[in-house]
Design an enzyme around this catalytic site. Sequence first.
Site, PDB file in Angstrom:
ATOM      1  CE  LYS A   1      -4.409   0.593  -2.189  1.00 37.24           C
ATOM      2  NZ  LYS A   1      -5.249  -0.325  -1.332  1.00 37.24           N
TER       3      LYS A   1
HETATM    4  C1  LIG Z   1      -4.054  -0.353  -0.127  1.00 36.00           C
HETATM    5  C2  LIG Z   1      -4.091   0.206   1.008  1.00 36.00           C
HETATM    6  C3  LIG Z   1      -2.822   0.366   1.913  1.00 36.00           C
HETATM    7  C4  LIG Z   1      -1.814  -0.529   1.703  1.00 36.00           C
HETATM    8  O1  LIG Z   1      -1.197  -0.617   0.499  1.00 36.00           O
HETATM    9  P1  LIG Z   1      -0.140  -2.028   0.096  1.00 36.00           P
HETATM   10  O2  LIG Z   1       0.542  -1.632  -1.222  1.00 36.00           O
HETATM   11  O3  LIG Z   1      -1.297  -3.116  -0.463  1.00 36.00           O
HETATM   12  O4  LIG Z   1       0.518  -2.503   1.095  1.00 36.00           O
HETATM   13  C5  LIG Z   1      -2.776   1.101   2.770  1.00 36.00           C
HETATM   14  N1  LIG Z   1      -3.651   1.941   3.224  1.00 36.00           N
HETATM   15  C6  LIG Z   1      -4.885   1.792   2.690  1.00 36.00           C
HETATM   16  C7  LIG Z   1      -6.023   3.024   3.078  1.00 36.00           C
HETATM   17  C8  LIG Z   1      -5.095   1.007   1.417  1.00 36.00           C
HETATM   18  O5  LIG Z   1      -6.299   1.028   0.837  1.00 36.00           O
END
Ligand SMILES: *Cc1c(COP(=O)(O)O)cnc(C)c1O
Length: 372
Positions: free
Chosen positions: A189
Amino acid sequence: MSFPGSHGFRIPFTNPIMGEPELQAVQRVMSSGILTNGPETVAFEDEFARVHRVPHAVAMSNGTVALAAMLLGHGIGPGDEVVVPSLTFISTATSVAHVGARPVFAEVDADTLTLDADHAASLVTPRTKAVIAVHYAGQAADMDELRAVTERFGILLLEDAAEAHGALYRGSPVGGLGDGAMFSFTPTKNITTGEGGMVTTHDPEYAHRLRRLRNHGVAGSGSRTAIGFNWRMTEFQAAIGREQLRRLDDIVRHKQVGAARLATLLADADVDFPPRRADRTATFMLLTLRSATRRDAIVAGLVERGIEARVYFPPAHLDPVFAAEKIRLPRTERIADTIFSVPFHARLTDDDLRAMAAEITSLAPRCGRSVQ
Ligand SMILES: *Cc1c(COP(=O)(O)O)cnc(C)c1O
């Protein structure tokens, strides 16, 4: 030792900025002796809430449990259905299954790759409790159209803003556009705490229920009033998150400039940028490109040349864990065969952009143009 992940790539998919401020933040926590459930978590929540113009933010140990908490906080569970776009990271859908409800997969808009409001409306049944809008790659979904649908049926509109920290929709930040929103801080992210998540809301009672779920059914110094979990964020994560939040504007600007530059550099390549909307910002957690005919060859060629391109996202409804339902989403399946994402992390340099553009152009030259 070998690790899964990006080792060995000339341009890895993920390469987060972690500097002196983050190091000092970790040291601050170590010397404080408070390692979880403390003042850094409270401060991170307050600062995150302010950036997203909501009164409440509740930190969680990762984005996937933040999704589950977002659903459980609204009492969603067995017998309920939740409409989700299929073109998303798998946990948008698996979190619905985690709480015992059923994810119902919908098509996305061919331009924005976000939930198609009309198709979502067509999937609503008496069991439907919520629609989850995913802000794909950091560009907000069609929230006004989706809000019209959820209001018409009297159901909840939730945001999966995992990819969209700081993104604006018609002047308002994501995270406060519906009945609850979640974010992730995993290393792909735009800002990261290693692992981490957040739920944001305007509703103080909902925030209270989330705090209770996070901490074994106890919120604050009260007694246990529900069966809860341990979904707390550590103080290390929260302290790092506060520093990362200070970098958010710079990271997003760097990516927006880089995206415009890459578009110029790819002028002679036979790939397209999915069109974007002028009424919302794109924060480019992912930079997704499309090639109608040569996607697999481009991705394989890039990987071979040390550039960690990935097919993001394979549709969730075709994933082995959901495929038995034999759902068909023709538009999503067509799009999914053409898209790929190139490395687009916060430390990408102009040399990296030029190297990527050169490789993509040589793998997929535009007809009638010379590769030289
Ligand atoms: C990264 C992501 C998640 C999950 O996040 P984590 O922290 O990796 O569990 C959920 N939804 C979307 C659209 C994502 O890109």
